[in-house]
Scaffold this active site. Structure first.
Site, mmCIF file in Angstrom:
data_model
loop_
_atom_site.group_PDB
_atom_site.id
_atom_site.type_symbol
_atom_site.label_atom_id
_atom_site.label_comp_id
_atom_site.label_asym_id
_atom_site.label_seq_id
_atom_site.Cartn_x
_atom_site.Cartn_y
_atom_site.Cartn_z
ATOM 1 C CG ASP A 249 35.544 45.944 41.787
ATOM 2 O OD1 ASP A 249 36.074 45.969 42.920
ATOM 3 O OD2 ASP A 249 34.492 45.302 41.546
ATOM 4 C CB SER B 141 25.392 33.225 43.131
ATOM 5 O OG SER B 141 25.724 33.604 44.437
ATOM 6 C CG ASP C 173 31.238 40.707 41.087
ATOM 7 O OD1 ASP C 173 32.363 40.717 40.561
ATOM 8 O OD2 ASP C 173 31.043 40.508 42.292
#
Ligand code: GLA
Length: 405
Positions: free
Chosen positions: A47, A138, A183
């Site tokens: 990415d 997370s 993410d």
């Protein structure tokens, strides 16, 4: 989030934060938002090289109950971080060395304020069940949940892509991890039942359904990740150095032929890093195409090659992750796929397992992993879920709900 939500399995996350909010702030929350963690099926460390990734949002995430305030104070109660409370003013956002979790809130709000300087403070209660440090994002789910909550509280015209960019800014400029956009973007924009092929250069994306006969099987190696940020940032610098050698804006623009022709000129470590990125981009695109036509043999081979490349060329796996992949691959053969997922250096392995092999894979992991590595694995049977959303309000009788602390 330090502890998984499993302690409160008897209470839904939404109900939990609503009840906790009443306990903390002696009034009802205005709204509840949720943002998921993610698993990346293929395309790791691509990415930040403007490349391709193929993640899915998962049914583990961060849930926040929120109310607006009239002043500039933000007060956050983090139920799973030892029930700590962080209180700060939007006028003075400083890094917190003690309550590290609070920096995700602070970083996200600092980024949000640049775009929307008129926002005010909020009271917040947070709970999460994405295993921390496992490579399931997370932190991105936390950032996106915070941004979603503020967008709803103050009716901001913030779409998912821009929320993702702000979340990434929080990591890059405040937390100190030079991560890419994957993410945050999948946490904001994921689609139920689908994986997303994201072009990290143009930020355009397309979804492909994950066939119903496949289970998203995630195994946490439970290896404590060390030096993640510094090793991660180093990998990024190495990739950028090779791009610079080719006078390219990013490795995305460099072909394998160009790289191979220049092999003698490039330091061997840097050569291998770049080879991983360039070949991984191709594998991500091919896996997406194969997913659309349920071509499992191609997916299987691509996931196997991806793991080998991350192990040997990018050097971000651990012997425990390699062991898990090997034992699962031996069961799956060409009928499923398995590889490490996320940043690496410990954390999770992802497998696409045909439903009729789930019991067998489960058994192999449970019997072999601990005896080989003296660590207990954690297994998550996941589904691909939708990205960040605001819950419909439910009325609860909070005095009837008992929360295990
Ligand atoms: C972490 C980063 C992502 C991505 C992955 C590796 O999850 O946050 O941006 O680089 O590692 O693919």
């Amino acid at each position: 989030m330090t502890s998984p939500f499993t302690k409160h399995q008897d209470v839904e996350q939404q109900t939990l934060v609503q009840v906790l909010f009443e306990q903390q702030f002696k009034r009802s929350a205005e709204l509840v938002c949720h943002a998921p963690g993610r698993v990346n099926l293929i395309g790791d460390h691509t990415d930040y090289n403007d490349g391709f990734v193929l993640p899915a949002a998962i049914n583990y995430g961060t849930t926040i109950a929120a109310s607006a305030r009239e002043d500039n104070i933000v007060k956050v109660y983090a139920h799973d971080c030892d029930q700590q409370v962080s209180e700060f003013s939007l006028d003075e956002i400083v890094f917190d060395e003690q309550m590290m979790w609070s920096n995700y809130v602070k970083g996200s709000l600092q980024a949000l304020l640049k775009k929307y300087p008129a926002i005010k403070g909020a009271n917040l209660v947070v709970t999460g069940n994405v295993p921390q440090g496992a490579g399931l994002s997370s932190s991105a789910s936390f950032e996106i949940a915070i941004l979603k909550a503020f967008a709803e509280l103050y009716q901001l015209t913030l779409d998912g892509v821009n929320a993702a960019l702000l979340g990434q800014q929080a990591e890059n400029d405040f937390v100190g991890c030079n991560c890419g956009i994957m993410d945050q973007l999948i946490s904001a924009m994921g689609q139920q039942g689908h994986a997303m092929l994201l072009d990290c250069k143009s930020l355009s994306f397309e979804d492909a359904p994950i066939p119903e006969d496949l289970t998203l099987f995630i195994i946490n190696s439970n290896v404590k990740r060390g030096l993640v940020d510094s090793e991660y940032n180093l990998r990024r610098e190495q990739c950028e150095a090779v791009a610079k050698y080719f006078s390219a804006s990013a490795l995305r623009e460099v072909t394998l032929t160009q790289l191979n022709l220049a092999q003698k000129e490039i330091e061997p470590v840097l050569f291998r890093r770049a080879r991983h990125v360039i070949t991984e981009n191709e594998r991500a695109v091919n896996t997406f195409k194969a997913l659309k036509i349920n071509d499992m043999a191609t997916i299987s081979a691509a996931m196997r090659d991806s793991h080998i490349s991350l192990r040997d060329d990018f050097e971000v796996t651990t012997k425990e992750m390699d062991g898990l992949v090997e034992m699962i691959d031996a069961v799956l053969g060409d009928s499923g796929g398995v590889r490490m997922t996320g940043g690496g250096f410990g954390g999770c392995v992802v497998a696409l397992v045909p439903n009729d092999l789930v019991t067998q894979v489960n058994e192999v992991v449970n019997t072999q992993y601990e005896s080989q590595f003296a660590l207990k694995p954690s297994i998550y049977l996941c589904t691909a879920t939708q990205g960040a959303f605001r819950y419909n309000w439910v009325n609860i009788e909070s005095d009837k709900i008992k929360i295990n602390q």
